[in-house]
Scaffold this motif. Structure first.
Motif: not given
Lengths: 220, 331
Positions: A143-148, A151, A189, A192, B69-73, B76, B84-85, B113, B117, B193-194, B217-218, B221
């Protein structure tokens, strides 16, 4: 955008190698190889408990049983426990699915996917639960770790699977399996990219049909 | 015509004030949101279209002054017919979209999500995230008791692609000791929470300093200076814009951190006053947070036209002299 600011196509070498075949043989001849829904040759990587693991090129059409036979069958006369189709991001099928045709339309009908063309055979001596743990650990590492969802989800998936395997679920076994299912669906679902979206495929397919983590601790 | 040189003559007054060139109005597209048809400009995102309708979509990594940056999701939404959402904060609307903001798939994704967290990050100073977690029924206790916090530098030192298998009893978290290496602000990555907002603000979106970035990474990170060097040795210019955008309190004024530790921080006793920074001609708006007649924190409103919430070291931290010299005998 694109490489050097120009329109760019990214393809597998396997896909690109088909292009000269189509040009030299002509489209109609090429389309005559294989089946009506999946034309052309295909490379299958057969590995695991087979006598001659390797890369096999066939015209689309053989069944799973035929591909395993092509690779020399399972050594020692052992029975097949499970086959992983498509690699770590693919799905497990049981020995009852050996006659499924490995074509795009056949896989769609079976609600599975050819993926990368991997056919990994596991015989009866394998602890399928341990294989699932390795797959879960793989996705957590990659996992790259970008999305919750991916990750943290890949971590929680590995933790949940290990709890099930060690016989110490949180709450009941059913609650732990429900948790695994929800983690899988959230990753599928809301991630990313395909890594998170497929991280639970192999595990959920095995849990659905193959009883990889039996309640009494013994493999069926 | 006088014979003085041209550069001594003032230019003629403009006949009209300068304006941006005329741009064509963006086309309107037809979409459906939760069953209601709507027409919105083609350039809008799904989030903007939903907000116009008054639909409250939760967001964590989104800020109006930063590129999404749409990373927390957590934002959605479901599009009819999509596999996908999709993240509402960054996805532009398209004609014919059928958007569902509260379907079962959406609610499950948001709940998970927030559970992920809440089970791995300290959200105690992130009231918005806690409110969302309650709203969507997140139950972080489902993953078991949290694992022991890591030691200082342990997470920063991990090699990507390898991890110790979990011990079957605890849920891993990002808990770690707070990084206190300067007098102005502290970094508590146990609360991170990155969401990436601090990296954006330090980087090309505001300050162009690039002192911090994502390392590792992962799950390992984390946000870090280069090679995890202390902040005073890094490129950090102490503008505090990272603190201004951090949604969880992972980045915090040292004054606030010390007061919270001593139990003295009390937002109900604080008065917020907007003023203009005295230091230079830009004229940023400062919001001074004052408790017991002392400035304890400085922020800047997102809506202020000049810098949309960003400041520099002078405006952000240059307020101690207002309090006058310390009485003799006190440090």
């Amino acid at each position: 955008v694109g490489l050097f600011g120009k329109p760019t196509v990214i393809n597998n070498v396997e896909t690109l190698v088909n292009v000269p075949l189509i040009i030299l043989k002509g489209g109609a001849t090429y389309a005559g190889i294989g089946t009506s829904g999946s034309c052309g040759p295909k490379l299958f990587c057969v590995s695991g408990h087979v006598a001659r693991p390797g890369l096999y090129e066939v015209a689309f059409g053989p069944t799973l049983r035929e591909m395993i036979a092509l690779a020399g069958g399972v050594p020692g006369g052992k029975s097949i426990r499970a086959v992983l189709l498509g690699g770590a991001a693919g799905a497990f099928v049981g020995p009852d699915k050996l006659d499924m045709p490995l074509t795009l339309e056949g896989m769609r009908a079976a609600q599975a996917s050819l993926g990368s063309g991997v056919i990994m055979v596991f015989d009866e001596t394998v602890d399928l639960g341990e294989i699932l743990e390795r797959i879960a650990a793989f996705f957590r590492d990659e996992s790259c770790g970008q999305c919750v969802p991916c990750r943290v989800g890949t971590v929680r998936q590995e933790e949940s699977l290990r709890r099930l395997r060690s016989g110490r679920p949180i709450g009941s076994r059913r609650q732990e399996l429900t948790l695994l299912g929800e983690i899988g669906q959230a990753m599928r679902d809301a991630s990313i990219c395909w890594l998170g979206q497929t991280a639970s495929n192999a595990i959920e397919s095995a849990l659905a049909t193959l009883d990889p983590v039996p309640e009494n601790g013994r493999q069926p | 015509m006088s014979d003085s040189p041209i550069f001594l003559k003032p230019p003629p007054r403009a006949s009209r004030p300068p304006t941006a060139p005329q741009r064509p109005e963006p086309k309107l597209v037809d979409i459906v949101i939760d069953g209601h048809p709507d027409k919105v400009p083609q350039t809008w995102t799904i989030l903007e279209a939903c907000r116009k309708r008054g639909i409250d979509i939760p967001t964590l990594c989104y800020l109006e002054s930063l590129t999404p940056v749409n990373v927390c999701r957590v934002c959605v939404v479901e599009l009819a017919g999509a596999r996908v959402l999709v993240p509402a904060c960054s996805r532009p609307v398209e004609a014919g979209m059928d958007i569902r903001t509260d379907s079962p798939r959406v609610r499950l994704a948001r709940k998970m999500v927030l559970e992920f967290l809440a089970s791995s990050v300290d959200l105690s100073t992130a009231p918005q995230a806690l409110e969302y977690a309650a709203r969507y029924g997140a139950r972080p206790e489902r993953y078991g008791p949290p694992a022991e916090p890591t030691k200082a530098g342990e997470r920063d030192g991990r090699a990507p692609g390898h991890h110790h298998p979990p011990d079957n009893a605890a849920a891993e978290t990002v808990a770690q000791p707070i990084k206190i290496d300067n007098d102005l602000y502290v970094r508590d990555y146990a609360k991170c929470i990155l969401c990436y907002k601090c990296v954006q603000a330090c980087g090309s979106e505001a300050q162009n300093t690039f002192a911090i970035a994502t390392a590792g990474r992962g799950f390992d990170a984390c946000i870090s200076t280069e090679n995890d060097i202390p902040l005073p040795e890094s490129a950090c210019v102490y503008c505090g814009n990272c603190i201004g955008v951090c949604p969880t309190g992972a980045l915090m004024f040292k004054s606030e951190f010390e007061m919270r530790k001593a139990g003295d921080w009390d937002e109900s006793k604080q008065k917020k006053t907007d003023t203009i920074c005295p230091y230079c001609g830009v004229g940023c708006t400062l919001t001074l947070h004052v408790q017991d007649n002392r400035i304890v924190k400085v922020t800047s409103p997102l809506e202020a036209a000049v810098t949309h919430g960003h400041l520099c070291i002078k405006g952000r931290f240059g307020f101690e002299h207002v309090h006058g010299p310390e009485p003799p005998g006190e440090v």
